[in-house]
Design an enzyme around this catalytic site. Structure first.
Site: not given
Ligand code: ARG
Length: 467
Positions: A166, A287, A293, A300
């Site tokens: 979980h 970024s 970042k 992704e």
């Protein structure tokens, strides 16, 4: 193209007699597949060479015509490969483009190539050859990915991390063990690939339009020449069947789903909050506005590509589901789905292999996280069963009270004193502290396939011998 004459010809002229006019522009547009099936040029030419050679061997065409045909086809192959060949949409597909060019190059002998053959068995052959080769590439790519995981698993057989259920801290495991979970998944994907190759290893050519042919062809000869185990056994099925494409897409969808789960983990692990891994510069982006970042874009995109690959499977299943036997033009819609899925699966596996090899594993962060969240609570309960003879359900209850106390005190289980533990259950001795560390916890899980470093090393050795 070297010669413009076939440029002006349309496929309607190729089948001559019955057709007085060419197709409507919209008809041409909806009908043509050359835009994508030109990818099959090498398979088409190989298939035609094998067919012509067999026709001559069987005395169905002369040796002289066969030589002209083979020579012409080889010329076309180099024209296509050098970029000199001009594909014509008016000629519909790769088969007609090649045949029309052959006629320009060698004259009437070209017309003999299509004896005892139809585009129905021709396209079934070309596409099957393509899918088979693609599966062989997939097998190699998966082997490289498995190899990358085996190396990381070996390196981190002792690196403790939290195991989750979980996405909540469950029990400590090792990063090596977690890597080996992916080895199992990609190993099954590769087994499916091998099985599918075996399944589809039958040659379609010679089924002709759907009924076979009266010419004395030798399908075993063409099967052998094209590297198939044997010819297919039913001509109707042969030109109707796209199982091989569906199998490829199913395998691709399952593998992409595995890749996507891995991608998701990489995304999570690389957040500053988890900090389990650092992605290499080679597989991340920055970024344009936030200088701090480092984004896991490659992961992704792998996660996202699963969407189109799964979509391709559903698309082709849906195309095929209502088709009566034998061939219907609907089946022309098979190729783009497979080509797109293949291209994206290849890319996704390669990107993941690179990411797995390049990422920095932050063992300190993993270990700190493994120790938090009372991950050794099960070890305490097991100890109570083993050493104090409690039934597991009672041990579970006692451990729950210990966790509640630790939570109240803001420490982990090993941070409770012996007196505090004894107050919960008098049978607890100081030997319990041996199992409350994460290292002791993982070392104790020696069951077959368990997370103990010694067991993980055994599984790595098993896979190394098979990779
Ligand atoms: N372009 C067609 C396809 O991809 C080739 C087979 C055409 N056969 C036919 N009978 N029209 O399926």
């Amino acid at each position: 193209m070297a010669d413009g004459s076939s440029e002006t010809k349309s496929s309607n002229q190729m089948w001559g007699g019955r057709f007085a006019s060419g197709p409507d522009a919209i008809m041409e547009e909806i009908n043509a597949s050359i835009g994508f099936d030109k990818k099959l040029y090498a398979q088409d030419i190989r298939g035609s060479i094998a067919h012509a050679t067999m026709l001559a061997h069987q005395g169905i065409i002369s040796a002289d015509d066969k030589d002209k045909i083979v020579h012409g086809l080889n010329t076309i192959l180099s024209e296509i490969e050098s970029g000199a060949f001009e594909f014509s949409r008016r000629l519909e597909d790769i088969h007609m483009n090649v045949e029309a060019r052959l006629a320009t190059l060698i004259g009437p002998a070209a017309g003999r190539l299509h004896t005892a053959r139809s585009r129905n068995d021709q396209v079934a052959l070309d596409f099957r050859l393509w899918v088979k080769e693609e599966l062989q590439k997939t097998e190699e790519a998966l082997t490289a990915l498995i190899d990358a995981f085996l190396d990381r698993a070996e390196e981190h057989a002792d690196t403790v991390m939290p195991g989750f259920t979980h996405l909540q801290t469950a029990q400590p495991v090792t990063f090596g063990h977690h890597c080996m979970a992916y080895v199992e998944m990609f190993g099954r994907d590769r087994a499916r690939v091998r099985h599918a190759i075996e399944h589809m290893d039958e040659s379609p050519i010679g089924a002709a339009a759907l009924a076979g042919t009266g010419f004395p062809i030798d399908r075993h000869m063409t099967a052998k020449a094209l590297g198939f185990r044997e010819p297919t056994r039913n001509s109707i099925d042969t030109v109707s069947d796209r199982d091989f494409a569906l199998e490829f897409l199913s395998i691709a969808a399952i593998a992409a789903t595995h890749l996507s789960r891995l991608a998701e983990e990489i995304v999570i692990w690389s957040t500053p909050q988890f900090g389990f891994i650092r992605l290499s510069d080679a597989f991340s982006t920055g970024s344009s506005i936030m200088p701090q970042k480092k984004n896991p874009d490659a992961a992704e995109l792998v996660r996202a590509k699963t969407g189109r690959i799964n979509g391709s499977l559903v698309a082709l299943l849906t195309v095929m589901k209502g088709l009566p036997l034998a061939y219907s033009k609907d089946m022309q819609e098979d190729k783009e789905q497979v080509f797109d899925a293949a291209e994206n699966l290849e890319l996704a596996i390669a990107a993941m292999t690179g990411m797995v090899r390049d990422m920095t594993v932050r063992a300190d962060r993993m270990k700190a996280a493994a120790g938090s969240g009372y991950s050794t609570a099960t070890d305490l309960a097991d100890w109570l069963v083993r050493e104090a003879g409690l039934p597991f359900r009672d041990a579970h209850h006692v451990t729950g009270r210990a966790v509640a106390l630790a939570e109240q005190k803001g420490c982990d289980l090993a941070g409770l004193s012996l007196d505090e533990l004894k107050a919960i259950n008098p049978d607890i001795t100081e030997k319990v502290f041996d199992v409350l560390t994460v290292e002791a916890s993982v070392a104790s899980r020696t069951s077959f396939g368990g997370t103990a470093p010694a067991e993980v090393r055994k599984q790595i050795a098993w896979w190394r011998a098979r990779n």
